[in-house]
Design an enzyme around this catalytic site. Structure first.
Site, PDB file in Angstrom:
ATOM      1  N   CYS A  66      -3.223   3.831  10.406  1.00  0.00           N
ATOM      2  CA  CYS A  66      -3.027   4.459   9.231  1.00  0.00           C
ATOM      3  C   CYS A  66      -1.621   4.326   8.413  1.00  0.00           C
ATOM      4  CB  CYS A  66      -2.959   5.828   9.226  1.00  0.00           C
ATOM      5  SG  CYS A  66      -2.833   7.232   7.929  1.00  0.00           S
ATOM      6  N   ARG A  69       1.074   7.646   6.980  1.00  0.00           N
ATOM      7  CA  ARG A  69       1.682   8.730   8.345  1.00  0.00           C
ATOM      8  C   ARG A  69       2.883   9.589   7.765  1.00  0.00           C
ATOM      9  NH1 ARG A  69       1.732   4.915  13.310  1.00  0.00           N
ATOM     10  NH2 ARG A  69       1.134   3.291  12.011  1.00  0.00           N
ATOM     11  N   TRP A 236      -5.667  11.440   1.180  1.00  0.00           N
ATOM     12  CA  TRP A 236      -6.264  10.926  -0.281  1.00  0.00           C
ATOM     13  C   TRP A 236      -6.563   9.400   0.110  1.00  0.00           C
ATOM     14  CZ3 TRP A 236      -1.728  13.943   0.184  1.00  0.00           C
ATOM     15  CH2 TRP A 236      -0.645  13.293   0.326  1.00  0.00           C
ATOM     16  N   GLU A 241      -8.843   1.093  -0.901  1.00  0.00           N
ATOM     17  CA  GLU A 241      -9.857   1.307  -0.275  1.00  0.00           C
ATOM     18  C   GLU A 241     -11.439   1.215  -0.958  1.00  0.00           C
ATOM     19  OE1 GLU A 241      -8.930   4.798   3.026  1.00  0.00           O
ATOM     20  OE2 GLU A 241      -7.796   4.855   1.539  1.00  0.00           O
TER      21      GLU A 241
END
Length: 360
Positions: A66, A69, A236, A241
């Site tokens: 991720c 973070r 979000w 993506e």
């Protein structure tokens, strides 16, 4: 896991958790005695809400894949460990979607259902709480090819979609060894963003859209040796993506050739860099559309700078940052970010989120 192994996992978590929460040594010692007694008596133990909340936040902080973070401390933890039936789980999921979506002002959220035990386990079969169906037809896939296997499962259970490119799949929930049950997601809970472009008017004619909130629901949360097999969570979106993966991948919606054609690009040679040009405009369209609708989203350059701040904060707190480089670099222009030029230790630190075997 033996009782000693469970206690050792619990101890490692409690010591770190209580130290970061600034509990004194006596409080930590008393809690460890309680946990040892519970494990010896029942073979397991239960987290307090404080432990559950902070453990879930730590799991986000430790998530090697991720890039977002920096915001780990803002995670809203919804404790639904009292849910016993499929209907109760579904209702809690509806609450999560509504709370997290927040009319487009996305709130990082996790809902945690009962922990896995010898006699009980909760599973949400969906990869994400919101996801578009995929149908195999004689003319090819309609919808999202990634969803074809799960869509088939839903249809076998009795669900029938409308057969469009953007049918929201139902929730499929299983409790213990009972047969799975499916639940339609109320349409009013699903905020979707139609995709347009700030310069190309024809982009809107592609009739693309995407849901506002990315809600991962097939991973297990592990805290101190306790495994929560149903713990859907969200942040979000980063625009890549959707723009560089969901819409662009050949095994997904595969939109780059169509966009390049409408842009008048030469797709007969790779040296025209038509894929790159189309990809940038597609990502620009996604960013533009989410901004136009007032829906939270971050671009990959800003996300990389936020990750740098996360690294700096962790260093200031004496913690090493672990990471999976291949996942941290954005799929668009990765070399323009500092992440591309660094290497990360991919050691998995607990608490964390883990992939699970498909239940179907």
């Amino acid at each position: 896991m033996t009782q000693d192994e469970l206690y050792n996992e619990a101890k490692a978590f409690i010591v770190t958790c209580y130290q970061e929460l600034q509990h004194d040594a006596d409080t930590t010692a008393r809690r460890l005695v309680e946990i040892r007694q519970c494990i010896e008596l029942d073979g397991t133990y239960e987290h307090t809400y404080e432990e559950l909340e902070y453990g879930a936040k730590m799991a986000w902080r430790n998530s090697n894949r991720c890039i977002g973070r920096l915001f780990w401390q803002t995670l809203k933890v919804l404790d639904k460990r009292d849910c016993r039936s499929e209907r109760e789980v579904a209702e809690a999921v509806y609450q999560h979607i509504q709370y997290a979506t927040n009319h487009g002002k996305i709130r990082p959220t996790i809902t945690i259902f009962p922990a896995k035990t010898k006699n009980n386990k909760v599973r949400i079969w969906n990869h994400q709480l919101l996801r578009y169906a995929g149908y195999e037809t004689a003319e090819g896939c309609v919808g999202d090819p990634h969803s074809i296997p799960f869509t088939a499962v839903c249809r076998q259970l009795g669900w029938h979609g409308q057969g469009t490119h953007f049918d929201i799949l139902p929730l499929v929930i299983q409790v213990a060894d009972r047969p799975p049950m499916w639940f339609e997601i109320p349409p009013e809970l699903v905020l979707e963003v139609p995709i347009s472009h700030p310069e190309y008017a024809w982009f809107a004619d592609l009739h693309l859209k995407w849901y506002a909130t990315p809600l991962i629901s097939d991973m297990a949360l592990e805290i101190g040796g306790i495994r929560y097999t149903a713990a859907p969570f969200n942040g979000w979106y980063m625009e890549t993506e959707i723009g560089a993966r969901n819409f662009a991948d050949e095994k997904r919606y595969h939109m780059l050739p169509k966009i390049a054609d409408l842009m008048g690009l030469n797709t007969q040679t790779e040296t025209s860099l038509w894929r790159d040009k189309a990809l940038v405009e597609l990502n620009l369209a996604v960013l533009h559309s989410f901004q136009q609708q007032g829906v939270s989203m971050v671009d990959h350059h800003t996300a990389a700078k936020q990750f740098m701040r996360f690294e700096q904060q962790e260093a200031a707190n004496g913690r090493d940052v672990t990471g999976n480089w291949a996942w941290l670099i954005p799929p668009v222009s990765p070399a323009t970010t500092h992440i591309f030029h660094q290497r990360y230790d991919n050691t998995v630190v607990k608490p964390n989120y883990f992939y699970q075997r498909l239940p179907y």
